[in-house]
Structures are given as C-alpha cells and as structure tokens.
Design a protein around this motif. Structure first.
Motif, PDB file in Angstrom:
ATOM      1  N   UNK A  21       0.813  -1.267   0.213  1.00  0.00           N
ATOM      2  CA  UNK A  21      -0.031   0.130  -0.215  1.00  0.00           C
ATOM      3  C   UNK A  21       1.044   1.027   0.070  1.00  0.00           C
ATOM      4  N   UNK A  26       2.240   1.888  -3.302  1.00  0.00           N
ATOM      5  CA  UNK A  26       1.333   2.685  -4.155  1.00  0.00           C
ATOM      6  C   UNK A  26       1.269   3.859  -4.051  1.00  0.00           C
ATOM      7  N   UNK A  50      -6.872   9.306  -8.975  1.00  0.00           N
ATOM      8  CA  UNK A  50      -5.946   8.546  -8.793  1.00  0.00           C
ATOM      9  C   UNK A  50      -5.846   7.583  -7.426  1.00  0.00           C
ATOM     10  N   UNK A  52      -8.873   5.582  -7.593  1.00  0.00           N
ATOM     11  CA  UNK A  52      -8.822   4.375  -8.549  1.00  0.00           C
ATOM     12  C   UNK A  52      -7.800   3.306  -7.587  1.00  0.00           C
ATOM     13  N   UNK A  53      -7.031   3.931  -6.825  1.00  0.00           N
ATOM     14  CA  UNK A  53      -5.823   2.906  -6.232  1.00  0.00           C
ATOM     15  C   UNK A  53      -6.518   2.606  -4.802  1.00  0.00           C
ATOM     16  N   UNK A  54      -7.986   2.728  -4.636  1.00  0.00           N
ATOM     17  CA  UNK A  54      -9.163   2.286  -3.621  1.00  0.00           C
ATOM     18  C   UNK A  54      -8.228   2.527  -2.415  1.00  0.00           C
ATOM     19  N   UNK A  55      -7.777   3.732  -2.030  1.00  0.00           N
ATOM     20  CA  UNK A  55      -7.201   4.154  -0.905  1.00  0.00           C
ATOM     21  C   UNK A  55      -7.987   5.055   0.020  1.00  0.00           C
TER      22      UNK A  55
END
Lengths: 633, 306
Positions: A68, A71, A117, A120-123
């Motif tokens: 994580x 990313x 972003x 999209x990175x599911x953060x």
C-alpha cells in the motif's frame, strides 16, 4: 522529474517513489513492533476467510502495508509532486452555479487528477473495516501515508487526510448508518468534511451556536434517546471548513435549546442538499489546493450521529484527536520536502568556490533539520502506535465484552498515553516543521524568497499546521495534565525497562549491528536522557509546590506586572497562574525527553540512528536545562 | 450480453532508463541489467479497456469483461499481475520455450491462436508498439490473422453505440465503435463494427495506479508447476483462486511449431551497428541577424529544417 511524461509512469518503476526513497520510514516499518496493533486491528484475523484482501496473519498484514505504501509513494512522486506548484498557483476556486446562482467549489485540475488516482487505487477507505469495503489499515500506516502525500503536496492531505469523517461514523454510527454510508466512502463516491468552527467559535468550540432542531413535535423527552421521530434541521453558519464542499459532513450543532456549553452540542451527519449554501472560500497564505469554505445552513436536513449531547465531549474529541495526528504527519511530510529541497540546493549552489553545504553554518542547519525530522518521526509513529493499541482495545471491548477483564487495564493506560501523546506530537512536529521550513529558505538565500523554488510554498503551507485542529497553545493545555500528573513518567518507565531488557539481549547477541563498545556509548546517552528526565521531574515538582505566599519567582512576578504596566492587559484579576505560565516550557521539555528516549531505542537497531540520537540528545540536554533554570528563576 | 474485451500486453526491458552497460558486446540487449517493465503503451491499452468496462454498465453490474493475454517467459507473469492489480477479470500467460526468439509474425500467430482458444470476443486492444522493438506490427498482424477490422494509433474512444439500447446489450453484432485516430498530419474519426482490434497510443490516457485492495488479493499470483499443484493439499481455496496463473503452452493452443519462435520468424538480423553517441563540438553563434540567417540556411541545407 519530467512532468510531461506522466502517462508513461510505471508502477514497477521504482525510480520515483516517495516510500521507496525514504529510508527512515522503511526503517520504522521494519523495526516497529506491530504485532499487537495488527492482531487487534484485524480482530485476530477473523475477516480473512470472508474477504479476499484481508490478511491471514501478521506477516501478511505487514506485506500488505508495504504494498500500500508503495502505491502511495508512486502516486505521490509521479501524480502529485510534479504538480504541487501548479496547484499552489491555480488553487481551489469558488464560482457561482450558472443555473441557480449557488456557490460551488472547483479543485485545481491537478488536485482533481490526484483525487481520481487515489480513488482508483482504492485508498479512500483506508482504515474502514473490510466488511464495508475498506482496507482496515491501522493509524500507523495511515500516518505514514499522510506524511508521504504531504511531502508531495501538503494541500492534498486536507482531502486525502479527511478519512477521519468515515472513521468517526464507523465508530459511533448505528449499524444502519454504517451500512448505508461507509461503502460510499470506501468506494470513493463521497468525500468528507468536518464542520466544527464558526465565526465566534474557533478554539472555544463550546460556543458553537449553529442550531439543530427537530421538525415534528415528536421530540423525545429523554434527551439521551437518539430515536426522536422528527427530521433534524440545521440553521446557522460554519466558517473555515476544510473541504466544506464535500458530499458528507459531520456538523457540530446546538441541539439543546437554552444550553450554552459543550453539553448542549450534538454531532450530525449532513449530506449536501440545496439547503446548504457555500458562501465563499478563504484566500489563504498556503495550502491553496484545499478549499476552506464558509457554509450557510438554511433548514438543512441532517441526521444525528450517536447520542444527543455527546457531540463535542465525545465524538468531536475523537474526531479532532485523529485529525491532530494527521496534521502532525502533514507537518513531518512538509518538513521532509523542505529538507530535501534545502539539501539539494546546498549541494548545487557554489559560493566561495565550493558548495555551500560545506560551510559550517549551512551544514549545521542541514544536520539539525535531518536529526529533528528523524526525532519527530519517531515520536509521530510512536503516537500512532499508541493510538492504534488504544483503538484496538476499545474495539475489542465493544465487540467482545467477555474480554473486559483482560483488556480494561491496558485500555485505561493507553487512553492516558494517547491523550498525552496526541497533543504533544502535534505541538512538536508543527512547531519544528515551521523552523525547518524557515531554515530551508535561509539556506536558499534570496532565491528561497521567490516563488521559483519550492521552499517558498512549503514555508507558507507549513504555517497553518500549528494553527488548525487546535493551535499549539491549545495543545499545551491538552497535554499539560499528563505531564504534571505523571503519565509521561509512566511511559518513560516503560522505555527504561525496554532499554534495559534490550541491553542485556544485545550484549548476548554477537551478530548484532551494535557492538559492545558502541553499546557503552549508548548507555552513556541513556544516562544523559535520564538526567533530562530528572530535570523535568524537578521542574514539575517546583511548579506543583509553587504558591505565591511561599515562593517568589522573579521571572514570573516581573512578567505579571509588565503585562499590566505595558498595557497588554490591565485587568489584574485575570492574572494567570504559575503553571499556566510554564506549561509550554514543561511540554517542550517533555517532547525533548520523549524523543531522546525514542531515538535511543531506535539507536539499538541502527548505526545511523545512533548518530542521530547523539546529536539530538546533546542539544536537547541544554534546552531542558535552560528551561529548568528559567522555571526556577 | 457482455462486451468481451481482450488486451494484449508485453513485458519489456526498460529502454527508457538505459545505462552504459545496457548493450552487450554482440549488440543484443542485456536484459539482466535492465528492469523488466510493463510496456508503457500496453498500459494505455489496458486503461482504455478499463474505462470501457467502467462506462458500459447494465444496471449496477459491469457488462464488459477484460482478459489480458501475454506471450513471454514465466517472468512475464508480472505484467499479468499488474493487470489484475488494475481490475481485469482474467489473465493468460502463453509461454513455451518453443516460442522463444519470435519476431512479430510468429508472435501474432501465437497470440491469434491463444485468442481463438479464449472463444468469443468483441474487441481486442493493443498498445501501439513495444519500446524494445518499436515495430508496431503485432497489433495489425493479429487483426489480419483473426480476419477482423483494425484501427491503429487510436487516441480517443469517442462513442460506443449499441444497436438496441445501452441497457440491453444482448447482442454486440450491431454495436459500433467510433474512435479518433492519430495520423501524421492530424487525426481522423473512424467508425467500425465489432469485432475490432485497436492499437492505442500513449496520448490516449493516463494509466491508473494499482488498486491497493487488488494488490492485497493478488500479491502472490504466480505460476504453479501443474504437477506440484496436483500434489499440494489444497487446503486454502482462497489462496489458490487468487494465486494461480493460467499458462498455455504450444500444445494447449494447438500451434504448429514450425510457425512459432525462431523457426516461425523470417526476420533475420543482417548486421548490427554500434552507434556511440558523443557530444560533438559546440558552435557559438553571435546574436546578429546575419549569423542567425546563416544558421537557418545551414540547417536547411542539412535537411534538419525543411
């Protein structure tokens, strides 16, 4: 960094990555003991069978954390940092909706891309449990993530770092509210805001006056019963609301008619409707990418979170403590950026036929920056870990009441530690961050004062950190009890036993990086740190025993009389106490000592850290002594 | 019912970050020294596919599925993993020692067989070209072998219209596709029916980052020796589902070995020239009209300016 080339950025290209290039963060992630944090956060890995992304054990969780952070480091370095300057110049903007004339907020183009972003990175469901679609990551990892994002662009943190809103709903909301709202946060569909401040209620949130009333006559007599039947409505103005344009806000409002203090306030979940108008956004010194909104609520429908009257005393306190940790991480991130800029400039800038970093005053400034950042980071991560354990124990008690006997003692202890460490770390990192950015400009000289160099922006961005989420002066008020009351010393005792345990362990390990010779140096540092502790103990004892009838403090007396005689405050009744006067100094001493202890523990694991600890402790020793002398004056 | 998209990707040496030792004495690329990366324009191809999947929805569920195919050595599983991290539904590694040394003809032959084995599809999206070969041939050759329409150098997908309605995509036969394609002098807008192959350029989009959640799920995705997988006592069903990469060899896709790898590759390297770029002498041009005109004339003579 080639800003035109972002479409070719590649996640398996590690050249630009704000996690991979930060040895100190990696050091902490590798060396911190996170077993307990992880086990509690994952509720003994109970989600593993149900959710494909849930870890099976501590090792897998740690592996996930690294992934994580990589990313985040990639997004920070390649999607955020190259555009921070552009965001600063463009800023978030306020405009009128063409159809109805209502105020609206637009993020800077690069901010919008960064948010996309991150979604999209599911953060965006960082610490929300898996069952609501979240990643269920502990605060320590969230703190690291905020730091990495803030290094790239401090203003983006104010959007990414508002995940406390969802956390607060998760902690205090009803099951129905959680199931309805949390998946919308974790999927990135909605962002959050916390609407607390008002024109006349800043540091003093007890003065909040935005009104919450219930529509029908069905108001429950029992004010602790949250199931009153009528629709809640909000009326009033909120100011300085970070990201107030978010779809879902937590609004602090006066629900108890006729009340005037914090006990009349409740917290409401509010989802954007036409009844809330964004009146304007502030024109600020820094963090231009973050819209700071003024909101007007006109009979806006809202729902109660948790119980009435607990709004400020319980939920907002939780929310703000989380946010304080976030701001501390933001300050460390900005400091890291400023240090790297200064180091780069001092390396390239030639004066007197040599790079200026070889000049003593510049070298010392750079060294202090580096050492202080390392110290701040140790304190920051230690605080996050303490908060994680506290939250974990709290959740455990809630979900498994049968464990109460095992949990309760530690929970109370970690509650105390968290209440002390959180304000202290916010105080320390944000003040130090200001100093670091100040020095970063100093190293740049004249060009640092122009907007051609990033330090100019960093200096403006850091300035808010010791103001919002409670000023430094308020952090002192929140922390001083823990110092006077001995909580700090209780924690120091634990570090001392840990050092002694590690000492004997290290001596028996031949292959340790720290040899026995080096270890005696460490024992010496440890003694120095203990002597600082003694100084603080003396200072605390002095302050506690002080009474004007018995002792006379020259410094204190002259300050008190001067305040009145120089016309600052002529009302002699509002004299402050000896403790009030020295609280900040006691907190500063506490911070210096805590960091010294933590750096010594770090030094047991790394030679670089040993150097850091030495430099820090020598300087801290004299600061602590000076503070003691002044208090005793 | 569901738009079936295939994306072809390639793992390539990172030629954008070349150092002095990147080439071996014999003129071939020293792959060991260069990091292997996801071919950049293939990431753009993948991103287009993911965007289509996000935008075409029936009710609340996605009505497109994406399968990523790559031909390469076992290590190429890494680009498949990166594809899973970004949200594709299925991946296939086409790998066999007999595929080694393939030029574009042999590569497109193998890929076409793998794609046929996958069954029905509507759309194939490829990156325009790979940064190691820079040929831009595999996409077009693949379309020829599959006997479908192709549009190369796509910069933007403008419209996907469904013969019936977007909500009842029961048949894709009437679905058409409108794209903007870069040409040397500008662009053209083209329409095509399915099935269709597109090659996508770097300007089409900014590829998304990996999803944290999917990285957690697929981080151990790898090739399992098939024999070993029979032996292993598969206690962890969850593990297997997210860990095992499908690998197709020459027999799985029914390929003629004479058309694969080196033997299927008519491209022969005739000779290799080592070009050493050196910084040449610099020339001072005084800032006068006369000197500047002379410089322009010289550049025109050298055909640097036209």
């Amino acid at each position: 960094m080639n800003s035109n080339n972002n479409s070719n950025n590649n996640s398996n290209n590690n050249l630009n990555n704000f996690f991979n290039d930060n040895e100190d963060i990696i050091f902490h992630l590798k060396n911190m003991d996170l077993n307990r944090v992880i086990t509690l956060k994952e509720d003994y890995f109970s989600a593993w069978e149900k959710y494909a992304w849930a870890p099976q054990n501590v090792e897998e969780a740690l592996e996930n954390y690294q992934h994580v952070l990589k990313i985040i480091g990639d997004i920070a370095a390649n999607t955020v940092a190259p555009y921070a300057d552009e965001v600063d110049k463009e800023g978030a903007t306020f405009y009128k909706n063409e159809i109805n004339g209502d105020g609206e907020v637009a993020y800077a183009a690069a901010t919008a891309r960064a948010i996309k972003a991150l979604k999209q990175a599911e953060l965006m469901g960082f610490s929300i449990p898996q069952k609501y679609g979240g990643l269920n990551l502990p605060k320590i990892i969230y703190t690291m993530a905020i730091e990495i994002i803030s290094r790239a662009d401090a203003s983006l943190m104010n959007i990414f770092g508002l995940q406390e809103i969802a956390d607060t709903i998760c902690k205090f909301g009803s099951n129905e509210q959680k199931e309805r709202l949390l998946p919308r946060f974790t999927s990135g569909e909605v962002l959050g805001a916390m609407a607390l401040t008002e024109p006349d209620a800043g540091s003093d949130l007890q003065a909040v006056s935005l009104k919450a009333t219930q529509d029908s006559s069905g108001i429950s007599i029992d004010s602790s019963n949250s199931s009153g039947s009528g629709q809640w409505r909000l009326n009033g103005v909120k100011r300085f609301i970070t990201n107030g344009c978010a779809q879902i806000s937590l609004v602090l409002a006066r629900s108890e008619d006729g009340s005037s203090d914090g006990r009349g306030l409740s917290l409401f979940i509010y989802e954007r409707t036409p009844e809330m108008k964004i009146r304007r956004i502030e024109h600020k010194l820094g963090i231009h990418g973050s819209p700071t909104c003024e909101l007007q609520f006109n009979n806006a429908p809202a729902e109660l979170l948790g119980k009435r009257r607990f709004g400020l005393l319980k939920y907002t306190l939780y929310l703000m403590n989380s946010a304080r940790l976030g701001v501390a991480a933001q300050a460390v991130g900005i400091s890291e950026a400023a240090y790297r800029e200064a180091l780069k400039y001092a390396h390239n800038r030639i004066q007197f036929k040599k790079p200026i970093k070889s000049l003593a005053p510049i070298a010392e400034m750079l060294l202090d920056m580096s050492v202080n950042i390392a110290g701040m980071r140790s304190l920051l991560y230690e605080t996050a870990r303490i908060v994680d354990i506290k939250e974990g124990l709290d959740d455990r008690l809630e979900h498994h009441p049968e464990t109460k006997a095992d949990v309760i003692e530690d929970l109370q202890k970690y509650n105390k530690f968290a209440s002390l460490f959180t304000p202290l770390v916010k105080l320390a990192t944000t003040e130090m961050g200001n100093k670091i950015c100040y020095d970063a400009i100093q190293i740049h000289g004249g060009v640092g004062y122009t907007n051609e160099f990033a330090v100019e922006r960093l200096y403006r961005d850091i300035r808010i950190t010791n103001i919002y989420e409670g000023t430094s002066q308020l952090q002192v008020i929140a922390a001083i009890g823990g110092i006077i009351g001995g909580v700090l010393f209780e924690r120091l005792n634990e570090y001392e036993s840990k050092f002694i345990a590690l000492e004997s362990q290290t001596e028996s390990e031949a292959g340790s990086e720290i040899g026995s010779e080096a270890f005696s140096a460490m024992a010496e540092m440890f003694e120095t740190a203990r002597s600082m502790r003694t100084s603080l103990e003396l200072a605390v004892a002095h302050v506690k025993s002080y009474s004007e009838s018995k002792n006379i403090s020259k410094a204190f007396t002259s300050v008190n009389t001067a305040i009145s005689e120089l016309g600052i405050n002529s009302n002699s009744n509002s004299n402050f106490s000896f403790l009030d006067y020295h609280s900040r100094r006691l907190c500063d001493m506490g911070v210096d000592i805590l960091i010294s202890y933590l750096l010594i523990l770090d030094a047991l694991k790394s030679k670089t850290k040993k150097k850091v600890a030495e430099v820090f402790i020598n300087k801290a020793l004299y600061k602590v002594r000076t503070n003691l002398e002044y208090i005793k004056l | 019912m569901c738009l079936k998209i295939i994306v072809t990707v390639k793992q390539v040496p990172d030629t954008h970050n070349i150092t002095g030792d990147a080439m071996k004495a014999d003129g071939t690329v020293n792959r060991a020294l260069l990091p292997a990366i996801f071919n950049p324009e293939d990431l753009n191809a993948l991103e287009e596919a993911l965007k289509i999947k996000e935008n075409i929805r029936v009710g609340t569920s996605a009505s497109a599925s994406i399968t990523v195919v790559t031909m390469g050595p076992p290590k190429a599983v890494e680009v498949l993993k990166e594809s899973l991290y970004r949200g594709v539904d299925d991946v296939v590694l086409v790998s066999d020692s007999k595929f080694a040394g393939a030029d574009t003809l042999a590569t497109s032959y193998v890929l076409s067989l793998a794609i046929k084995k996958l069954g029905h599809f509507d759309l194939i999206i490829c990156g325009r070209q790979a940064i190691d070969g820079d040929t831009a041939q595999v996409g077009p050759q693949l379309a020829e072998k599959l006997n479908i329409n192709q549009i190369t150098n796509v910069e933007e997908i403008l419209e996907i219209t469904n013969g019936s309605a977007a909500t009842t995509a029961t048949t894709t036969a009437t679905t058409t596709f409108k794209v903007k394609r870069a040409t040397e002098n500008g662009y053209e807008i083209l329409k095509s029916k399915f099935p269709l192959l597109l090659t996508v350029t770097a300007t089409a989009n900014s590829p998304r980052p990996a999803s944290a959640k999917k990285v957690m799920i697929y981080k151990n995705f790898s090739i399992k020796e098939s024999e070993l997988s029979y032996l292993s006592n598969a206690a962890d069903t969850k593990e297997d589902k997210h860990n095992e990469c499908k690998v197709w060899n020459v027999n799985d896709i029914g390929a003629d070995i004479n058309l694969c790898g080196v033997s299927g590759s008519p491209t022969k390297v005739k000779s290799i020239q080592n070009v050493v770029l050196t910084v040449s002498e610099s020339k001072q041009i005084a800032n006068t009209n006369e000197n500047i005109c002379e410089l322009v004339r010289e550049l025109t003579r050298e055909h640097i300016l036209s």
